[in-house]
Design a protein around this motif. Sequence first.
Motif, PDB file in Angstrom:
ATOM      1  N   VAL A 141       0.803  -1.215   0.000  1.00 20.28           N
ATOM      2  CA  VAL A 141       0.000   0.000   0.000  1.00 20.28           C
ATOM      3  C   VAL A 141       0.842   1.274   0.000  1.00 20.28           C
ATOM      4  N   GLU A 142       2.109   1.176   0.387  1.00 22.79           N
ATOM      5  CA  GLU A 142       2.932   2.368   0.540  1.00 22.79           C
ATOM      6  C   GLU A 142       3.081   3.159  -0.752  1.00 22.79           C
ATOM      7  N   SER A 143       3.484   2.513  -1.834  1.00 18.01           N
ATOM      8  CA  SER A 143       3.698   3.248  -3.086  1.00 18.01           C
ATOM      9  C   SER A 143       2.383   3.741  -3.672  1.00 18.01           C
ATOM     10  N   VAL A 144       1.341   2.964  -3.509  1.00 20.43           N
ATOM     11  CA  VAL A 144       0.036   3.374  -4.037  1.00 20.43           C
ATOM     12  C   VAL A 144      -0.525   4.538  -3.219  1.00 20.43           C
ATOM     13  N   ASP A 153      -0.679  -0.938   9.354  1.00 23.98           N
ATOM     14  CA  ASP A 153       0.650  -1.531   9.519  1.00 23.98           C
ATOM     15  C   ASP A 153       1.746  -0.618   8.973  1.00 23.98           C
ATOM     16  N   ALA A 154       1.444   0.082   7.876  1.00 24.45           N
ATOM     17  CA  ALA A 154       2.425   0.952   7.231  1.00 24.45           C
ATOM     18  C   ALA A 154       2.449   2.352   7.850  1.00 24.45           C
ATOM     19  N   GLY A 155       1.619   2.590   8.867  1.00 25.49           N
ATOM     20  CA  GLY A 155       1.565   3.909   9.492  1.00 25.49           C
ATOM     21  C   GLY A 155       0.866   4.948   8.641  1.00 25.49           C
ATOM     22  N   LEU A 156      -0.011   4.488   7.733  1.00 33.24           N
ATOM     23  CA  LEU A 156      -0.662   5.393   6.786  1.00 33.24           C
ATOM     24  C   LEU A 156      -2.152   5.586   7.050  1.00 33.24           C
ATOM     25  N   LEU A 157      -2.683   4.971   8.081  1.00 36.18           N
ATOM     26  CA  LEU A 157      -4.103   5.113   8.421  1.00 36.18           C
ATOM     27  C   LEU A 157      -4.224   6.133   9.546  1.00 36.18           C
ATOM     28  N   ASP A 158      -4.996   7.182   9.311  1.00 39.80           N
ATOM     29  CA  ASP A 158      -5.131   8.260  10.286  1.00 39.80           C
ATOM     30  C   ASP A 158      -6.376   8.139  11.155  1.00 39.80           C
ATOM     31  N   GLU A 159      -7.449   7.555  10.589  1.00 37.29           N
ATOM     32  CA  GLU A 159      -8.722   7.568  11.302  1.00 37.29           C
ATOM     33  C   GLU A 159      -9.550   6.339  10.944  1.00 37.29           C
TER      34      GLU A 159
END
Length: 180
Positions: free
Chosen positions: A99-102, A129-135
């Motif tokens: 999910v990181e690059s996308v 898991d990637a630390g990209l979910l805020d809410e």
Amino acid sequence: MTTRYYTATSLDGYIADPDNSLDWLMAVPDAGTATGDVGEFLRGVGALCLGSTTYEWMAANEPPESWHDNYGDRPTWVFTHRVLPEFPGANVRFVAGGVESVHAEMVAAAGDRDIWIIGGGDLAGQFADAGLLDEVIVGVAPVTLGGGAPLLPRRLLSDQLRLVAVEQLGQFAKLVYRLR
């Protein structure tokens, strides 16, 4: 810009039953009331993200023209390893991998608006898991399923989540948590 996972869940924490059906959700008398704020929420959304099971359910249960009526021309990423049908006129990209690059592409496409992870729970978990979910925003339905697709199949403890809002929408309890 915020990356948000907004979904409905049963009281026992499932977003779909063991057959990947949402019939249980549609049977709740106030289901329309519970989703009444989605239009307002969607005005702040610049990009969408779905897993293949969620997308397949939409393709099987919604008329083809409904995509544009519901989501407009917002760019949408569908994570899959399979070939899936396309909604006519939908701005959909089928992707595989991490999910990181996308996420970086989604941020660029969303501009100053938010990213909505519609489902499923495992995909939202990958963003967490990637630390990209805020809410995490959930409409809790007065239903128990006893099994199915979990809301968020990850271990997130109370030091990682902060409750920021609670609202009653008909028979649903809307809970909003920010991830730290």
